[in-house]
Write a protein that holds these residues in place. Sequence first.
Motif, PDB file in Angstrom:
ATOM      1  N   GLU A 597       0.893  -1.274  -0.141  1.00  0.00           N
ATOM      2  CA  GLU A 597       0.077  -0.099   0.166  1.00  0.00           C
ATOM      3  C   GLU A 597       0.745   1.307   0.030  1.00  0.00           C
ATOM      4  N   TYR A 598       0.604   2.315  -0.612  1.00  0.00           N
ATOM      5  CA  TYR A 598       1.446   3.325  -1.037  1.00  0.00           C
ATOM      6  C   TYR A 598       0.350   4.474  -0.955  1.00  0.00           C
ATOM      7  N   THR A 599       0.873   5.903  -0.520  1.00  0.00           N
ATOM      8  CA  THR A 599      -0.019   6.893  -0.429  1.00  0.00           C
ATOM      9  C   THR A 599       0.674   8.085  -1.213  1.00  0.00           C
ATOM     10  N   VAL A 600      -0.225   8.583  -2.259  1.00  0.00           N
ATOM     11  CA  VAL A 600       0.404   9.610  -3.034  1.00  0.00           C
ATOM     12  C   VAL A 600      -0.181  11.097  -2.357  1.00  0.00           C
ATOM     13  N   THR A 601       0.936  12.097  -2.361  1.00  0.00           N
ATOM     14  CA  THR A 601       0.534  13.373  -1.932  1.00  0.00           C
ATOM     15  C   THR A 601       1.018  14.338  -2.996  1.00  0.00           C
ATOM     16  N   PHE A 602       0.203  15.094  -3.668  1.00  0.00           N
ATOM     17  CA  PHE A 602       0.454  15.917  -4.853  1.00  0.00           C
ATOM     18  C   PHE A 602      -0.139  17.470  -4.360  1.00  0.00           C
ATOM     19  N   SER A 603       1.040  18.098  -4.416  1.00  0.00           N
ATOM     20  CA  SER A 603       1.004  19.664  -4.154  1.00  0.00           C
ATOM     21  C   SER A 603       1.457  20.646  -5.180  1.00  0.00           C
ATOM     22  N   ALA A 604       1.171  22.023  -5.107  1.00  0.00           N
ATOM     23  CA  ALA A 604       1.551  22.881  -6.036  1.00  0.00           C
ATOM     24  C   ALA A 604       2.373  24.095  -5.511  1.00  0.00           C
ATOM     25  N   THR A 605       3.226  24.652  -6.158  1.00  0.00           N
ATOM     26  CA  THR A 605       4.048  25.785  -5.432  1.00  0.00           C
ATOM     27  C   THR A 605       3.916  26.809  -6.790  1.00  0.00           C
ATOM     28  N   ASP A 606       3.510  28.166  -6.330  1.00  0.00           N
ATOM     29  CA  ASP A 606       3.448  29.310  -7.293  1.00  0.00           C
ATOM     30  C   ASP A 606       4.536  30.183  -7.251  1.00  0.00           C
ATOM     31  N   ALA A 607       4.614  31.235  -8.309  1.00  0.00           N
ATOM     32  CA  ALA A 607       5.867  31.950  -8.265  1.00  0.00           C
ATOM     33  C   ALA A 607       6.142  33.002  -7.306  1.00  0.00           C
ATOM     34  N   ALA A 608       4.947  33.107  -6.451  1.00  0.00           N
ATOM     35  CA  ALA A 608       5.213  33.881  -5.123  1.00  0.00           C
ATOM     36  C   ALA A 608       6.014  32.938  -4.027  1.00  0.00           C
ATOM     37  N   LEU A 616      -3.555  17.323  -2.783  1.00  0.00           N
ATOM     38  CA  LEU A 616      -4.452  15.901  -3.221  1.00  0.00           C
ATOM     39  C   LEU A 616      -3.702  14.543  -2.740  1.00  0.00           C
ATOM     40  N   THR A 617      -4.579  13.804  -2.332  1.00  0.00           N
ATOM     41  CA  THR A 617      -3.929  12.480  -1.863  1.00  0.00           C
ATOM     42  C   THR A 617      -4.866  11.356  -2.686  1.00  0.00           C
ATOM     43  N   LEU A 618      -3.977  10.262  -2.893  1.00  0.00           N
ATOM     44  CA  LEU A 618      -4.460   8.901  -3.404  1.00  0.00           C
ATOM     45  C   LEU A 618      -4.005   7.802  -2.571  1.00  0.00           C
ATOM     46  N   THR A 619      -4.403   6.757  -2.062  1.00  0.00           N
ATOM     47  CA  THR A 619      -3.988   5.529  -1.700  1.00  0.00           C
ATOM     48  C   THR A 619      -4.154   4.202  -2.373  1.00  0.00           C
ATOM     49  N   PHE A 620      -3.284   3.499  -2.774  1.00  0.00           N
ATOM     50  CA  PHE A 620      -3.455   2.254  -3.649  1.00  0.00           C
ATOM     51  C   PHE A 620      -2.534   1.276  -3.337  1.00  0.00           C
ATOM     52  N   VAL A 621      -2.907  -0.063  -3.863  1.00  0.00           N
ATOM     53  CA  VAL A 621      -1.952  -0.919  -3.538  1.00  0.00           C
ATOM     54  C   VAL A 621      -1.471  -1.695  -4.886  1.00  0.00           C
ATOM     55  N   THR A 622      -0.374  -1.854  -4.786  1.00  0.00           N
ATOM     56  CA  THR A 622       0.253  -2.597  -6.153  1.00  0.00           C
ATOM     57  C   THR A 622      -0.146  -3.950  -6.351  1.00  0.00           C
TER      58      THR A 622
END
Length: 623
Positions: A597-608, A616-622
Motif C-alpha cells: 500500500e502506498y499513499t500519493v501526496t500531490f501539491s503545487a507551488t506558485d511563483a510567489a 491531493l492524496t490517493l492511496t493504492f495497492v500494487t
Amino acid sequence: MRRLLCIALFIITVLTVLPFSVGAKMSYIDVDSSAWYYDSVKWCADNGYMVGVAENTFAPEKAVTREMFITVLWAYDGSKIVKAEHNGAVFCDVEDGKWYTNAINWGVKNKICSGLSQDRFGVGKKLTRAQMAMFFMKYAVYLGLDTSYYADLSNYTDAPKSNHWSHKAVSFAVCEKLLCGLNKTTLAPDSNAARAQIAAVLHSFDGYASENTVPEKIDTYPSFKPVLRFAVASDIHISSADSLPSENFAKMFKQAYAYADSSEYKGLDAIIVAGDLSEHAQQAEFEEYIRIAKSNIRSGTKFISVLGNHEFQKTTLTADEICEIIDAEEDVHKVIGGIHFIGVSPINEGEQAYYTKYEWLDKELSSAYSDTKGEAPIIVFQHHPQYASSNSLTKEFNGLLSKYPGVVDFSGHWHSPLSLNTVYQNKYTAVNMGTLGSYTSGVSYESSANAKYNEAQSFMIVEIDKNGSVLIRPYNIYHDRFFRTTDNTDHPDNELNFYIEKPYDLSTFTYTGTKMYSVPPFFLRHSLVEIASLTSNSVTLRLPKAMSKNGITHYVLTITDENGNTVSQRNYNGYNHLENAPDTMQKFIGGLSPSTEYTVTFSATDAAGYKTENPLTLTFVTK
C-alpha cells in the motif's frame, strides 16, 4: 455577487408573510441546532435571504410550489422584466400580472424551465426534488457555469434510470452537492422539495456558483491615452542553425506595427533590443540580425540595441566591431518624445560585466533626472536583471538605479516565464521581459526541450501617457496577441498588463514584492489524482493542474509506504509560462514493491512561493 443580493425579493413575494428584514437572525423555535439544515437556514437568515412564515417559525417542512421556485431563480438573476407571450402568458394557467408571471416567462424564454404539458406550467403544483435539480442545472447552463460533472447514482435504489428525463439533472445536482440522499440508498427524487431543502440548496449553489462563475472582463485603464509607444525585447539568439529566432524577430516588427496601426495613437516611436542578439556571436548572425531590422523598420521609429553576454561567447569580434555591424552604440542615451532612454552594454559575460560603466551610467541618470525634475519616467535597458539575483554586478548596478525613483528598467537574460510578478518595485521599477527566443523551464529538474515553450515567446509593448504613467503590455509572438492572465483564474480575456501610475512616486508603487497575491495555489473542486495504469512494481498517475494568479512554477509528488516512509519524491514543471497549461499530465513511478500500500501526496507551488494548503492524496495497492 449581484445575483445573491437579489434573492431577497424571493423572501418578500414567495416564502414569507412577514416584512423583509436584512440580516434576520435565527429565532425559529422549529429549527433545532442539531438539524441537518440548521447551518443553511442560519446562513439564509444571517444574510437576509429567507425569513420565517411567522415571527418565530420557519416551517422547514413546508412544501414549495413550482412558481415559487422559478421566482427565486428569477430574483437571483436580477428580476429582469420579460415581455409576456401568448396573450399575456406563456401557459394557460399563468395569468397575466401575477407575482410569478414575469418569472415564468423569463424562465421559459431562457430555457431554464418548461411546463408539465404543452399548455400548462403547473402553477400550484408542488416542486419535486428532481424538478428542482433540473431547474438548477438549466440555470447553471444559462449562467455559463461548468455542468460537465456527474455523480454515480447506482447506490440509490430509487434513482432515475439513465433514460429518464431527470437522470442527468439529478446526477449533476448530487455531484455538486445540491442534492443529498435521505440515506445511503434513498434519493427520493419524486418527493416534494421543502423550505429547509430550498435553504440547503441555495447554500450549496452559492458555493458552486462562486467557484465556477467567470469573473467580469476588466476594461483595461480606459482613461489611459498614450502619447509615446515603444516595443522592447531581449534574448533574440539569432542562429544560423535555427530559423525560428529570425522568424520571431521579424514577427515582432510586424505585430508591433499592426497594433500601432489599429490604435488611436498610431506611433511606434522606438524598438529596443536588450542583449543576446546572437547565439554564438558570429558575424553572419549579427548581419542577419541587422538585415531583419532594416527590412522591417519604418521611418520615424528609432531602432536601439545593446549587447548581452552571448555577444562575448565564441567570438573574435570586439564590442566595437559588433556595434559597427549592427549599426549601434555600445552605450546609448537618447531623448524620444521628451522621454529619456538609456541603454548599457556589458563588457564581458562575467559577474563584473558592467563595472567600468557605473560612472557613465550615474552621470546619464543624473542628467535625465535633472531634466525631468523627477516627474517623468526614465527608461533604462540592459541585458542582465538587476533584481532576483545576488551576484556582485547586481548590487552596484542596483544601487545606481535606486538613486532615481523614475527609472523603469527593462532586462532579459533569465529566459523566465512572464507572470504577475514580472514587474518588481522597490526604489525603482524593474521589469524582466522574458525572451523572444527559447524559454528555459525555470526549474533544474525538467528539461525545457518542449515545443510548448514556443507558445510563450514574447516581447513587450510599452506606452506612456501625458502624465508620465506607464502601461506595460506583454505580447505573445505565438498567438499574435497580448498575453492573457496566468491560468485564466480571471476572465479568460483579461490581459496580463502592468500599470505604473507614477514611476517617480514611491508611494504609488503596487508591485512591491514577489508575494503580490496572497491566495495560495489551489486545485479545482473536482480535481483528483487518478491511476492510469498499475503493475506490481510501478504506477502511472494522472495528475491535474492547479490554479494560481501568480502562476504555478512546479509540482511536488510524494509517495510514502504504509509505514510513512518516503519512497519517491518528484518535482514537475508547472508550465506557468503557458496561458492555458495542460489540464492533466501523466507521470510514471517505478521501483515499487508488489502487494504494498502506498499513499500519493500531490501539491503545487506558485511563483510567489505559496504552496497548496490542501494537497491531493490517493492511496493504492500494487498488484
